[in-house]
Structures are given as structure tokens and as C-alpha cells.
Write an enzyme that holds these catalytic residues in place. Structure first.
Site, short mmCIF file in Angstrom:
data_model
loop_
_atom_site.label_atom_id
_atom_site.label_comp_id
_atom_site.label_asym_id
_atom_site.label_seq_id
_atom_site.Cartn_x
_atom_site.Cartn_y
_atom_site.Cartn_z
NE ARG A 69 57.55 21.93 51.85
CZ ARG A 69 56.28 21.54 51.90
NH1 ARG A 69 55.93 20.59 52.75
NH2 ARG A 69 55.36 22.08 51.15
CE1 TYR A 197 63.12 21.15 46.56
CE2 TYR A 197 62.19 20.65 48.72
CZ TYR A 197 62.21 21.42 47.57
OH TYR A 197 61.34 22.46 47.44
CE LYS A 206 57.88 26.56 54.13
NZ LYS A 206 58.35 26.86 52.81
CG HIS A 226 54.03 28.75 54.77
ND1 HIS A 226 53.41 27.74 54.06
CD2 HIS A 226 55.13 29.07 54.05
CE1 HIS A 226 54.09 27.48 52.95
NE2 HIS A 226 55.14 28.28 52.92
CB SER A 248 54.03 24.76 49.34
OG SER A 248 54.44 24.73 50.69
CB CYS A 250 49.17 28.75 46.94
SG CYS A 250 48.66 27.03 46.79
CG ASP A 275 58.39 30.38 52.29
OD1 ASP A 275 57.35 30.09 51.65
OD2 ASP A 275 59.05 29.53 52.92
NE ARG A 367 60.40 25.32 45.53
CZ ARG A 367 59.42 25.93 46.19
NH1 ARG A 367 59.56 27.13 46.66
NH2 ARG A 367 58.26 25.31 46.36
P1 GTP Z 1 56.42 28.30 48.02
O1 GTP Z 1 57.76 28.87 47.74
O2 GTP Z 1 56.31 26.85 47.68
O3 GTP Z 1 55.95 28.56 49.41
O4 GTP Z 1 55.39 28.98 46.96
P2 GTP Z 1 54.71 30.43 46.87
O5 GTP Z 1 53.48 30.46 47.74
O6 GTP Z 1 55.70 31.49 47.08
O7 GTP Z 1 54.15 30.46 45.36
P3 GTP Z 1 54.70 31.27 44.08
O8 GTP Z 1 54.50 32.75 44.24
O9 GTP Z 1 56.06 30.81 43.76
O10 GTP Z 1 53.69 30.78 42.97
C1 GTP Z 1 53.54 29.42 42.65
C2 GTP Z 1 52.87 29.25 41.31
O11 GTP Z 1 51.61 29.91 41.29
C3 GTP Z 1 53.70 29.86 40.18
O12 GTP Z 1 53.69 28.99 39.08
C4 GTP Z 1 52.97 31.14 39.87
O13 GTP Z 1 53.14 31.53 38.53
C5 GTP Z 1 51.51 30.82 40.21
N1 GTP Z 1 50.77 32.03 40.66
C6 GTP Z 1 51.19 32.95 41.57
N2 GTP Z 1 50.30 33.96 41.71
C7 GTP Z 1 49.28 33.67 40.86
C8 GTP Z 1 48.03 34.34 40.53
O14 GTP Z 1 47.70 35.41 41.05
N3 GTP Z 1 47.23 33.71 39.63
C9 GTP Z 1 47.59 32.52 39.03
N4 GTP Z 1 46.73 31.99 38.16
N5 GTP Z 1 48.74 31.87 39.31
C10 GTP Z 1 49.58 32.43 40.21
C1 SPV Z 2 57.46 25.36 50.38
O1 SPV Z 2 57.34 24.20 49.99
O2 SPV Z 2 56.55 25.95 51.01
C2 SPV Z 2 58.69 26.11 50.10
C3 SPV Z 2 59.82 25.41 49.53
O3 SPV Z 2 58.75 27.31 50.39
S1 SPV Z 2 60.61 24.40 50.72
O4 SPV Z 2 61.83 25.07 51.16
O5 SPV Z 2 60.92 23.16 50.07
O6 SPV Z 2 59.76 24.21 51.86
MN MN Z 3 56.83 28.06 51.30
#
Ligand code: GTP
Ligand code: SPV
Ligand code: MN
Length: 583
Positions: A69, A197, A206, A226, A248, A250, A275, A367
Site C-alpha cells: 500500500r 498491488y 481497505k 481493521h 498490518s 502484526c 482482517d 501474499r
Molecule cells: P495484514 O494482512 O497485513 O493485515 O497482517 P496480519 O495482521 O494479518 O499479520 P499476520 O498474521 O499475517 O502476521 C504477520 C507476521 O507476523 C508474520 O510474519 C507472522 O509470522 C508474524 N507473527 C504473527 N503472530 C505472531 C506472534 O504471536 N509472535 C511473533 N513473534 N510473530 C508473529
Molecule cells: C494490510 O496491509 O493491512 C493488508 C494487506 O491486509 S492490504 O490488502 O494490502 O491492505
Molecule cells: Mn490488514
């Protein structure tokens, strides 16, 4: 496909502007999608992966300058600048339509315009909303068909209503300097140009489900957030629902699909969404949530059978991968996947890659796009048109220091303050520096479609209108030790924290009152089988006065951004926190 005159008039205007050679309506049928996949393969836009190992799976690589983004090129075009607020880029609607209209002029000449009607939310749900995206990208069509309910169902749900979001997207030259993601909340309109993207072009996500929907929610008395949504089932078979907002990359997708550690195997997590949550006050006085999406657009790197086996299982079929490594056996790989690192592959940029290349093979923001219904732990309630009742709301960020593992807000207003002061280190999900701490209220800083001061006020007002409001918590899985290592194991072990949260909601778990909220004592969390040193546990649950005094100073600084437009309650909460720390 429709007799809706408003749709047809708008479509004709957009055709006159973008001048496509052809116009194709997406009906949602598998036959049409299959033809488009073949077309997309022939165009070199997607690559068919090994259909025995990964049936229905494809790989797409974006342009090198188009991987995340772009917040600095994302605008809220409300009539008045003050309505966009100090944290959004703003452009006057007339100026935006003119400036970006010039880029759209003839943008689809020589190309096909796809008309993608879609529903956000379960078909027929009173909480669902309809959008129509016009795009010249088959990649967008194929992703939208996974992420939303597309086709005739949306046209039928819309009927002759004018209540739909008008989305226009053209790839153009993927020119960064002329990339614009424009939102017109007062017109229910989104215009996106010069990107391919996900977050910039899957306009349902979003752009609609957060930026436009948050504005609609303020006007209509609900919240677009979110947030992941999960159901936590205890050994007695009772299910309680939690919605959690993390910025994002996290941990939302991971938490939504968590598998508990062996010691807690009587518990189970069910996924509703990973999400976005739309939250409304139910007739019973509780807060109810739906997931407006139908698929996951998840972060690939770090996804493994160790961290997120449910996600890995989900992406074994009918998935589009974006910007990952193509292995020699025509399957995919990314950093952090199980098994051996491939000796050779093609990286996300299309170059030969080996472990010795010295660069990641998959982009850090690579992704997968996968249908939610393929997820092994998808909740039987995930398409309930009424949604699910929420017991707890959780905020969290990536913070090496400061924030303890978990704490509970005193009440709703304090919880809103906890959300409003959220901070997190930036990630690869947006362009720009990674690892910089920034304030990200409710994980909505990049996604709130109106003035964030008004957004806090809306949250406070919602609380007054929910007789049986969820309890509010804050978590941090990302504390680092002196060596820069994560102190908390995270992933499945986060179940230990979720259990404390639900027990607090049920009045079953103990806590200590601290300056920042209720914290569990070490004995209040089930740490059985973890072998975490007692000092580490103590450190994870510490509220350090000096650190928090600095934190309050930084919060104060942040709130200056909203000067003259911040609810008095938020400042009152800040003063109370300061006073509690001084005591
Ligand atoms: P968006 O799709 O961007 O909104 O991301 P998200 O909030 O869904 O994050 P996602 O669950 O995909 O995790 C993002 C990164 O954080 C990945 O590389 C995970 O492996 C890492 N991660 C997730 N949960 C944990 C955790 O409990 N501990 C640690 N150390 N890393 C984590
Ligand atoms: C984020 O960035 O929080 C996502 C991926 O979930 S995107 O669709 O690019 O916003
Ligand atoms: Mn997201």
C-alpha cells in the site's frame, strides 16, 4: 445483467472516460472465471502452478515498484479538508476528479473493462453492502472472486437501489509518480490508478470495507474496523467471540487461525475473519460482528506448519500467490516456510535465486489470496447473516518495549483511550521505512475515512449505546529481550492469553490493578509446559513507571495532532493515567 438505471448511467460515464475496447460483466460463474484464468496465463499475468500438488493455484508477480500500500498517495477527498482530518492526505473532490480523471482518460483503450459486482458480507445479510468495481486487470477479477461474493448475487441484492460503492481501477503504466488511491466518502466512490498491488486495487478491501465503510458507520451508528474475528471454544463446547485490531503484518491472520498448545488441547479457535470486522449493536444490547470478506489476503513469509498450519492448509488449493519464490518443481516457497530451503528458484522479481543470493526470494509483503471456506478451522457461523456476538475487543501492536503481554482496560471509555494510544513498529505492508514506532490508533491510522478525532468520539458514543458492551484489552506478542529475541513464544501459545481474556469477561480470572489497567499476575496465566523463566514472565508483565511516563509524554505529543478536535474524554483519560503513574 441489471436494469438498475443508476448503475447503467455510471457505467456509461466511466466507459466514456476510460474508453475500453470491450466491456465484460463478471457473472460469478466458474466457467467464466476459468476462461479468464486461461486469458491471464496467455497474457503472462499469472502462471499456472503444479496442478497435482497445488490444484487451482497460480502465481503472479507485481511490478518491482508496486509491492505494498502507498499511504502517501492515498487521499480522502471530502468536500471540506477538516472532515478528512490531520492524519489523512486530502484533496478537494473537484480537483481530484479533474486531476485523476485526466489519468483515466482513455486509460482502457486497447483493453477490456471488467465489471465486477460484489457483496461485502454474507449474501442476504441486512449488514451487507454492495459495490461494483470496474477494472482492466484480470488479476483483480480473479482476486475479487476469492475475496468477495461476486456476480449476479450482488446485482440481485442491489436491485434498483442507489446504495452501492462505485469503484474504478486502471493499471495504466504502474507509474509511481502518477499513482493515486482516491476516496470520495460523500459520493460512495473510489478511484485507483497506476497500481496492480492488492491493497491498492482490490477496492473492496481497505478502500471500501474500511475507509468508505468507516464513514458510513459513523453516519449510520456502527463500526468498520481493521479486526480479525475468532470464536474460542472451551472444553465444555461453549464458544465466545473475540475481535482484535492489530496493525498490518502484526498477527491478525495468525491469531484468527490459532491452534492451541498440547496442554490446552480441549480448547479450539474458529475463524470468522482475519482482517476486517463490521460491528453493530444488536437488539439484545450486545455488539455483533460480521466479516465482510470471503477470502484471506494474507502475508506469506513466516507462514509454516509451526506458526500457522491452518493458513498453510488453506493455501494448498484455489489460491493466488503474489510475489513469492517459484521453485523448480513449479510450486512455491517463501522465507519461513517449513522444510528445506530450495537450492534454486525464481525470485519475486523474476530473477534466478539461490540461498546464496543474499536477498529474500519472496518479497517481505508477498501474499496469498485464498477462499475462507477452504480454511480447516472456518467457523460454522462465519456466514451467519446476523454475525456473532462479541465478548472482548482486543488492541495490540508490535512493541519491543513498553506494552506488557496483556492488560484489561477499566471500562469502555478507558478502552477507547487504550485503542487511541496504540503504537506499533511499521512493517513491509506499506511502502516506507520498516521498524519505526508510530502511533496507529485502533490499527486504523491508514484506514479511517474521516477525521480521527471524530472517530474517537464515535467510539465513545457507541459505548454509551451498548448496554452489554464487550470488555476491552491490549496485547503485545512482540516484546524483545536485550539480545533482540522475542520474549514471548507467540502463535499457538497466545491461547494462554486469550483464555485469561475470556475468563476475565466471565468474571473467572484474577488480576491486579495497575496504573495502566488490570494486569494478570504470573499465577493468573496458564504457563504450564512453557518452561519460560520466572524472570521472563515477570518482565512480560511489568509496568515500568519511567517507561510509562515517557509513553504518556509521547501520547500527549501525538494528541496535539488533533488539537481542538479531540473528545474531552480522551484528554481526561490521559490525565487520569498520568495521575495514576504519579501515585
Ligand atoms: P495484514 O494482512 O497485513 O493485515 O497482517 P496480519 O495482521 O494479518 O499479520 P499476520 O498474521 O499475517 O502476521 C504477520 C507476521 O507476523 C508474520 O510474519 C507472522 O509470522 C508474524 N507473527 C504473527 N503472530 C505472531 C506472534 O504471536 N509472535 C511473533 N513473534 N510473530 C508473529
Ligand atoms: C494490510 O496491509 O493491512 C493488508 C494487506 O491486509 S492490504 O490488502 O494490502 O491492505
Ligand atoms: Mn490488514
Amino acid at each position: 445483467m441489471t436494469k438498475n438505471q443508476l448503475v447503467m448511467t455510471w457505467l456509461e460515464e466511466m466507459m466514456a472516460l476510460t474508453k475500453p475496447d470491450n466491456v465484460v460483466w463478471i457473472d460469478g460463474s466458474e466457467a467464466q472465471l476459468e476462461l479468464l484464468r486461461q486469458q491471464s496465463i496467455a497474457d503472462g499475468e499469472i502462471l499456472k502452478l503444479d496442478q497435482e500438488k497445488l490444484p487451482g493455484c497460480y502465481l503472479h508477480n507485481t511490478a518491482h515498484n508496486d509491492v505494498a500500500r502507498v499511504e502517501h498517495r492515498t487521499f480522502i477527498c471530502s468536500k471540506h479538508k477538516k472532515d478528512a482530518g490531520p492524519t489523512n492526505n486530502w484533496m478537494a473532490p473537484a480537483q481530484a476528479y479533474e486531476k485523476v480523471g485526466k489519468l483515466f482518460d482513455g486509460a482502457m483503450t486497447g483493453r477490456t473493462m471488467y465489471v465486477i459486482p460484489f457483496i461485502m458480507g454474507p449474501v442476504g445479510s441486512p449488514f451487507s453492502k454492495v459495490g461494483i468495481e470496474l477494472s482492466d486487470s484480470i488479476y483483480v477479477v480473479l482476486n475479487m472472486a476469492i475475496m468477495t461474493r461476486v456476480g449476479q448475487c450482488a446485482i440481485d441484492q442491489l436491485g434498483d437501489s442507489s446504495d452501492f460503492v462505485k469503484c474504478l481501477h486502471a493499471r495504466k503504466e504502474i507509474d509511481e509518480e502518477n499513482r493515486y488511491i482516491m476516496h470520495f466518502p460523500e459520493d460512495n466512490t473510489i478511484w485507483s490508478v497506476n497500481s496492480g498491488y492488492g491493497g491498492n486495487v482490490l477496492l473492496s478491501k481497505k478502500c471500501f470495507a474500511l475507509r468508505i465503510a468507516s464513514f458510513q458507520g459513523k453516519n449510520e451508528g456502527w463500526l468498520a474496523e481493521h479486526m480479525l474475528i475468532l470464536g474460542l471454544e472451551n472444553p465444555q463446547g461453549e464458544v465466545k467471540y473475540i475481535a482484535a485490531a492489530f496493525p498490518s503484518a502484526c498477527g491478525k491472520t495468525n491469531l484468527a487461525m490459532l491452534i492451541p498448545p498440547e496442554i490446552l488441547k480441549g480448547y479450539k479457535v474458529w475463524t470468522i475473519g482475519d482482517d476486517i470486522a463490521w460491528l453493530r449493536i444488536g437488539e439484545d444490547g450486545r455488539l455483533w460482528a460480521i466479516n465482510p470478506e470471503a477470502g484471506f489476503f494474507g502475508v506469506a513469509p513466516g507462514t509454516s506448519t509451526k506458526t500457522n498450519p491452518n493458513a498453510l492448509a488453506t493455501v494448498q488449493s484455489d489460491t493466488i500467490f503474489t510475489n513469492v519464490v517459484l521453485k523448480d518443481d513449479n510450486t512455491v516457497w517463501w522465507e519461513g516456510m517449513d522444510g528445506e530451503v530450495p537450492a534454486h528458484g525464481i525470485d519475486w522479481k523474476g530473477n534466478e535465486w539461490t540461498p546464496a543470493s543474499g536477498t529474500p526470494g519472496a518479497h517481505p509483503n508477498s501474499r496469498f489470496t485464498a477462499p475462507a471456506k477452504k480454511c480447516p478451522c472456518i467457523s460454522p457461523e462465519w456466514e451467519n447473516p446476523q454475525g456473532v456476538p462479541i465478548s472482548a475487543l482486543v488492541f495490540g501492536g508490535r512493541r519491543a518495549k513498553t506494552a506488557p503481554l496483556v492488560y484489561q482496560a477499566y471500562d469502555w471509555a478507558h478502552g477507547v483511550f487504550v485503542g487511541a494510544t496504540m503504537a506499533s513498529e511499521t512493517t513491509a505492508a506499506a511502502s516506507g521505512a520498516v521498524g519505526v514506532v508510530r502511533r496507529d490508533p485502533m490499527a486504523m491510522l491508514p484506514f479511517c475515512g474521516y477525521h480521527m478525532g471524530d472517530y474517537f468520539a464515535h467510539w465513545l458514543e457507541m459505548g454509551e449505546n451498548i448496554p452489554n458492551a464487550p470488555k476491552i484489552f491490549h496485547v503485545n506478542w512482540f516484546r524483545l529481550d536485550q539480545n533482540g529475541k522475542f520474549m514471548w513464544p507467540g502463535f499457538g501459545d497466545n491461547m494462554r492469553v486469550l483464555n485469561w481474556i475470556i475468563d476475565r469477561c466471565d468474571g473467572k480470572a484474577d488480576a491486579q490493578e495497575t496504573a495502566i489497567g488490570y494486569l494478570p499476575k504470573a499465577v493468573d496465566l496458564n504457563m504450564e509446559g512453557l518452561n519460560l523463566p520466572a524472570e521472563t514472565v515477570a518482565e512480560l508483565l511489568i509496568v515500568d513507571k519511567a517507561v510509562w511516563t515517557a509513553e504518556v509524554a509521547s501520547q500527549k505529543e501525538f494528541f496535539k495532532t488533533f488539537e481542538g478536535h479531540l473528545p474531552a474524554e480522551i484528554l481526561k483519560q490521559l490525565e487520569s493515567l498520568e495521575a495514576r503513574l504519579d501515585k
